[in-house]
Design a protein around this motif. Structure first.
Motif, PDB file in Angstrom:
ATOM      1  N   LYS A 243     -97.468  11.039-106.443  1.00 14.89           N
ATOM      2  CA  LYS A 243     -96.604  10.507-107.496  1.00 14.89           C
ATOM      3  C   LYS A 243     -95.475  11.489-107.773  1.00 14.89           C
ATOM      4  CE  LYS A 243    -100.181   7.742-109.800  1.00 14.89           C
ATOM      5  NZ  LYS A 243    -101.030   7.581-111.006  1.00 14.89           N
ATOM      6  N   GLY A 244     -94.316  10.955-108.147  1.00 16.97           N
ATOM      7  CA  GLY A 244     -93.149  11.786-108.395  1.00 16.97           C
ATOM      8  C   GLY A 244     -92.973  12.120-109.869  1.00 16.97           C
ATOM      9  N   THR A 245     -91.801  12.633-110.190  1.00 13.79           N
ATOM     10  CA  THR A 245     -91.463  12.987-111.562  1.00 13.79           C
ATOM     11  C   THR A 245     -90.139  12.360-111.944  1.00 13.79           C
ATOM     12  OG1 THR A 245     -90.331  15.022-110.881  1.00 13.79           O
ATOM     13  CG2 THR A 245     -92.685  15.192-111.404  1.00 13.79           C
ATOM     14  N   LYS A 246     -89.810  12.437-113.226  1.00 12.86           N
ATOM     15  CA  LYS A 246     -88.547  11.891-113.727  1.00 12.86           C
ATOM     16  C   LYS A 246     -88.051  12.769-114.864  1.00 12.86           C
ATOM     17  CE  LYS A 246     -91.027   8.720-116.836  1.00 12.86           C
ATOM     18  NZ  LYS A 246     -91.382   7.320-117.119  1.00 12.86           N
ATOM     19  N   PRO A 247     -86.752  12.784-115.100  1.00  8.72           N
ATOM     20  CA  PRO A 247     -86.226  13.595-116.202  1.00  8.72           C
ATOM     21  C   PRO A 247     -86.505  12.924-117.548  1.00  8.72           C
ATOM     22  CG  PRO A 247     -84.451  12.412-115.132  1.00  8.72           C
ATOM     23  CD  PRO A 247     -85.678  12.131-114.328  1.00  8.72           C
ATOM     24  N   SER A 248     -86.628  13.758-118.596  1.00  7.45           N
ATOM     25  CA  SER A 248     -86.808  13.248-119.961  1.00  7.45           C
ATOM     26  C   SER A 248     -86.218  14.262-120.926  1.00  7.45           C
ATOM     27  CB  SER A 248     -88.283  13.032-120.281  1.00  7.45           C
ATOM     28  OG  SER A 248     -88.922  14.274-120.551  1.00  7.45           O
ATOM     29  N   GLU A 249     -86.157  13.893-122.211  1.00 12.01           N
ATOM     30  CA  GLU A 249     -85.639  14.834-123.216  1.00 12.01           C
ATOM     31  C   GLU A 249     -86.522  16.073-123.379  1.00 12.01           C
ATOM     32  OE1 GLU A 249     -86.900  11.186-125.737  1.00 12.01           O
ATOM     33  OE2 GLU A 249     -86.560  11.611-123.616  1.00 12.01           O
ATOM     34  N   LEU A 250     -87.753  16.006-122.848  1.00 11.76           N
ATOM     35  CA  LEU A 250     -88.656  17.159-122.889  1.00 11.76           C
ATOM     36  C   LEU A 250     -88.787  17.818-121.523  1.00 11.76           C
ATOM     37  CD1 LEU A 250     -91.497  15.807-125.234  1.00 11.76           C
ATOM     38  CD2 LEU A 250     -89.590  17.321-125.820  1.00 11.76           C
ATOM     39  N   GLY A 251     -87.847  17.516-120.637  1.00 10.47           N
ATOM     40  CA  GLY A 251     -87.878  18.102-119.306  1.00 10.47           C
ATOM     41  C   GLY A 251     -88.458  17.149-118.284  1.00 10.47           C
ATOM     42  N   GLU A 252     -88.751  17.648-117.105  1.00 11.75           N
ATOM     43  CA  GLU A 252     -89.286  16.841-116.017  1.00 11.75           C
ATOM     44  C   GLU A 252     -90.732  16.454-116.318  1.00 11.75           C
ATOM     45  OE1 GLU A 252     -87.878  15.215-112.307  1.00 11.75           O
ATOM     46  OE2 GLU A 252     -86.897  16.394-113.877  1.00 11.75           O
ATOM     47  N   ILE A 253     -91.037  15.149-116.213  1.00 10.73           N
ATOM     48  CA  ILE A 253     -92.385  14.672-116.507  1.00 10.73           C
ATOM     49  C   ILE A 253     -92.823  13.717-115.398  1.00 10.73           C
ATOM     50  CG2 ILE A 253     -92.040  14.894-119.000  1.00 10.73           C
ATOM     51  CD1 ILE A 253     -91.792  11.827-119.135  1.00 10.73           C
ATOM     52  N   PRO A 254     -94.136  13.465-115.265  1.00  9.58           N
ATOM     53  CA  PRO A 254     -94.605  12.532-114.228  1.00  9.58           C
ATOM     54  C   PRO A 254     -94.004  11.135-114.405  1.00  9.58           C
ATOM     55  CG  PRO A 254     -96.443  13.820-115.093  1.00  9.58           C
ATOM     56  CD  PRO A 254     -95.270  14.107-115.971  1.00  9.58           C
ATOM     57  N   ASP A 255     -93.876  10.411-113.283  1.00  7.91           N
ATOM     58  CA  ASP A 255     -93.318   9.049-113.301  1.00  7.91           C
ATOM     59  C   ASP A 255     -94.074   8.123-114.248  1.00  7.91           C
ATOM     60  OD1 ASP A 255     -91.152   9.282-111.637  1.00  7.91           O
ATOM     61  OD2 ASP A 255     -92.300   8.906-109.804  1.00  7.91           O
ATOM     62  N   ASP A 256     -95.396   8.276-114.293  1.00 11.24           N
ATOM     63  CA  ASP A 256     -96.215   7.352-115.072  1.00 11.24           C
ATOM     64  C   ASP A 256     -96.636   7.935-116.425  1.00 11.24           C
ATOM     65  OD1 ASP A 256     -97.737   9.206-113.717  1.00 11.24           O
ATOM     66  OD2 ASP A 256     -99.394   7.842-113.280  1.00 11.24           O
ATOM     67  N   TRP A 257     -95.852   8.883-116.928  1.00 12.79           N
ATOM     68  CA  TRP A 257     -96.011   9.394-118.296  1.00 12.79           C
ATOM     69  C   TRP A 257     -94.761   9.011-119.075  1.00 12.79           C
ATOM     70  CZ3 TRP A 257     -98.891  14.575-119.374  1.00 12.79           C
ATOM     71  CH2 TRP A 257    -100.041  14.662-118.587  1.00 12.79           C
ATOM     72  N   GLU A 258     -94.876   8.951-120.400  1.00 10.92           N
ATOM     73  CA  GLU A 258     -93.731   8.602-121.233  1.00 10.92           C
ATOM     74  C   GLU A 258     -93.629   9.551-122.426  1.00 10.92           C
ATOM     75  OE1 GLU A 258     -91.594   6.425-120.362  1.00 10.92           O
ATOM     76  OE2 GLU A 258     -92.730   5.407-118.757  1.00 10.92           O
ATOM     77  N   VAL A 259     -92.406   9.647-122.963  1.00  9.64           N
ATOM     78  CA  VAL A 259     -92.173  10.399-124.199  1.00  9.64           C
ATOM     79  C   VAL A 259     -92.310   9.431-125.371  1.00  9.64           C
ATOM     80  CG1 VAL A 259     -90.518  11.718-125.574  1.00  9.64           C
ATOM     81  CG2 VAL A 259     -90.643  12.058-123.078  1.00  9.64           C
ATOM     82  N   HIS A 260     -93.143   9.802-126.347  1.00 15.37           N
ATOM     83  CA  HIS A 260     -93.369   8.962-127.525  1.00 15.37           C
ATOM     84  C   HIS A 260     -93.235   9.803-128.793  1.00 15.37           C
ATOM     85  CE1 HIS A 260     -94.977   5.496-125.279  1.00 15.37           C
ATOM     86  NE2 HIS A 260     -95.623   6.371-124.534  1.00 15.37           N
ATOM     87  N   ALA A 261     -92.653   9.217-129.824  1.00 16.39           N
ATOM     88  CA  ALA A 261     -92.694   9.851-131.146  1.00 16.39           C
ATOM     89  C   ALA A 261     -94.119   9.747-131.668  1.00 16.39           C
ATOM     90  CB  ALA A 261     -91.727   9.164-132.093  1.00 16.39           C
ATOM     91  N   LEU A 262     -94.575  10.789-132.361  1.00 20.76           N
ATOM     92  CA  LEU A 262     -95.944  10.801-132.872  1.00 20.76           C
ATOM     93  C   LEU A 262     -96.216   9.592-133.760  1.00 20.76           C
ATOM     94  CD1 LEU A 262     -98.649  12.259-132.995  1.00 20.76           C
ATOM     95  CD2 LEU A 262     -97.728  13.745-134.778  1.00 20.76           C
ATOM     96  N   GLY A 263     -95.202   9.177-134.527  1.00 18.54           N
ATOM     97  CA  GLY A 263     -95.357   8.025-135.402  1.00 18.54           C
ATOM     98  C   GLY A 263     -95.601   6.723-134.661  1.00 18.54           C
ATOM     99  N   SER A 264     -95.203   6.655-133.377  1.00 14.75           N
ATOM    100  CA  SER A 264     -95.456   5.446-132.586  1.00 14.75           C
ATOM    101  C   SER A 264     -96.840   5.480-131.941  1.00 14.75           C
ATOM    102  CB  SER A 264     -94.394   5.289-131.500  1.00 14.75           C
ATOM    103  OG  SER A 264     -94.537   6.284-130.499  1.00 14.75           O
TER     104      SER A 264
END
Length: 465
Positions: A243-264
């Motif tokens: 599996k690869g990675t992708k850019p996010s506001e928290l840096g490079e993360i796995p393709d099948d992970w997501e950035v979520h606000a704690l409130g969500s």
């Protein structure tokens, strides 16, 4: 008639006293000890030196030599030489003309941090001792035996009763000279010292093992909770490729992970001051600022709310798999702010003020979230957004908007949490073993340093045989 009563009473008291002292033992100023032991003062057993008799701190020098006090000792074996105050070499010369440090010498805090005796370290460079310690140079006593006496319950009670208050607590030279202690024959001193040293060695090994396991757990958390290392069952795509990675506001993360606000990821509820219902006996265990450790473990404080008040505080009672986050810190440093506790029982705990309930939503594994929020990297980010003050704090809105990276698969969350939980369980088992070993050491000290348990037969016992 009154004289007869007095005589009977006196006889009774004498007989009672004799019965209280076992055969082969005697009553002394330091308690009941074996007949072949003595009582001696520190002055009779050790040289007592005030390293800085004028109590003036020598002039400092950035290129000078270490000036060591009790506060510079990290533990019984190590000194923080780099952080210690540095003084001019002439001041070290002056001390060396007055006395020479020897193996087995003991330093004892006399101002501020009282007691906490330490062996003087043997190092290949010069240093001086500060004015806040007394130097003891054992002469007629086994040095380790003397050190163990200083940590014994007998001495600690004496120390507390002797301390006096000025601008700060102090324990002077004259008090040290007059301290009395039970003194076995030299051979028995050595046997006692060896037995207690063996337990100390076991304690040190357990401490090292725990520190090693903690370091491994921290590194594992850093790899698994960021997706840098994937567990084998989640590392490959359906076609067998990694599996690869992708850019996010928290840096490079796995393709099948997501950035979520704690409130969500969680529902939330803020705590409320409950102090008017507190008791120290039984009921709901209170979750308050004092219950959070730096690692996110629950600390028992003995504060409860009686369950008869359930109608008044019921909406703050916590459920199994809830998380509670502390919104304030005890200090301005931020060691516990943002830490979360995992609630593992229904109808057992209740929130107090400065605490927020976080209830994970469907698809979010509570243990995973517990480890993620308590990880070093996340904690640093929480401290970074805290508001300044004598007790730093975070706002509810900031917490709910706080971003985290989370695997899409709840199975992966569970697998990661299981590995970290197993590591936690191993560390806790070792910590329990360490605590039990320390209790054994205290029990051994009480028995051996009073002669209740003998390692060497007395001369009378040998003759009798």
């Amino acid at each position: 008639m009154s004289n007869q009563v007095a005589e009977v009473s006196a006889k009774y008291l004498v007989e009672a006293a004799e019965k209280a002292v076992p055969v082969g033992y005697k009553q002394t100023e330091v308690g009941v000890i074996p007949e072949d032991w003595d009582v001696a003062t520190i002055e009779e057993l050790a040289g007592i030196i005030d390293p800085q008799p004028d109590h003036r701190t020598p002039p400092e020098s950035s290129n000078g030599e270490p000036y060591i006090g009790i506060s510079d000792f990290i533990n019984s074996k190590e000194v923080d030489w780099t952080a210690s105050r540095k003084i001019i070499s002439k001041a070290v010369d002056k001390q060396e003309k007055s006395f020479q440090l020897q193996k087995g010498d003991i330093v004892f805090g006399k101002i501020g941090t009282i007691g906490v005796p330490k062996f003087v370290p043997q190092v290949p460079f010069r240093f001086a001792l500060s004015a806040n310690v007394i130097l003891l140079q054992p002469k007629n006593i086994e040095p380790v035996y003397l050190m163990e006496f200083f940590y014994s319950e007998l001495f600690q009670k004496t120390l507390k009763s002797e301390l006096h208050s000025t601008s700060q607590a102090a324990f002077g030279m004259n008090k040290m000279r007059l301290i009395e202690l039970p003194l076995p024959p030299k051979e028995e001193q050595t046997a006692i010292a060896n037995a207690l040293s063996d337990v100390d060695a076991l304690i040190r090994e357990l401490e090292k093992l725990i520190a090693k396991k903690q370091a491994i757990k921290t590194a594992t958390m850093q790899q698994l909770l960021t997706g840098r290392t994937r567990l084998p069952q989640f590392a490959l795509r359906e076609d067998g490729m990694p599996k690869g990675t992708k850019p996010s506001e928290l840096g490079e993360i796995p393709d099948d992970w997501e950035v979520h606000a704690l409130g969500s990821l969680c529902g939330y509820q803020n705590g409320k001051a409950q102090e008017q219902y507190f008791n120290s006996n039984d009921g709901y265990k209170v979750i308050s600022i004092g219950n959070y450790s730096e690692s996110g473990r629950y600390i028992e404080t003995g504060s409860y709310i009686d369950k008869q008040f359930k109608n008044e505080i019921g909406r703050f009672v916590l459920s199994c798999d809830d998380l509670t986050m502390i919104l304030n810190d005890k200090t301005a440093v931020g060691t516990i702010i943002g830490r979360v506790l995992l609630i593992e029982a229904d109808d057992t705990y209740v929130m107090n003020q400065r605490t927020m309930r976080l209830t994970p939503k469907e698809g979010v594994q509570s243990k995973f979230l517990h480890f993620l929020i308590n990880s070093d990297s996340v904690h640093k980010r929480i401290v970074g957004m805290a508001k300044p003050g004598t007790q730093i704090y975070v706002n509810t809105d900031d917490v709910l908007e706080f971003n985290l990276i989370v695997p899409n698969s709840q199975y992966e969350q569970t697998a990661i949490a299981t590995i970290l939980s197993d590591m936690d369980a191993e560390i806790q088992a070792l910590e329990q073993r360490l605590g039990k070993t320390r209790q054994i050491k205290q029990g051994m000290m009480q028995e051996l340093l009073t002669g209740k348990t003998r390692l060497i037969k007395s001369s009378k016992e040998v003759i009798h045989e």
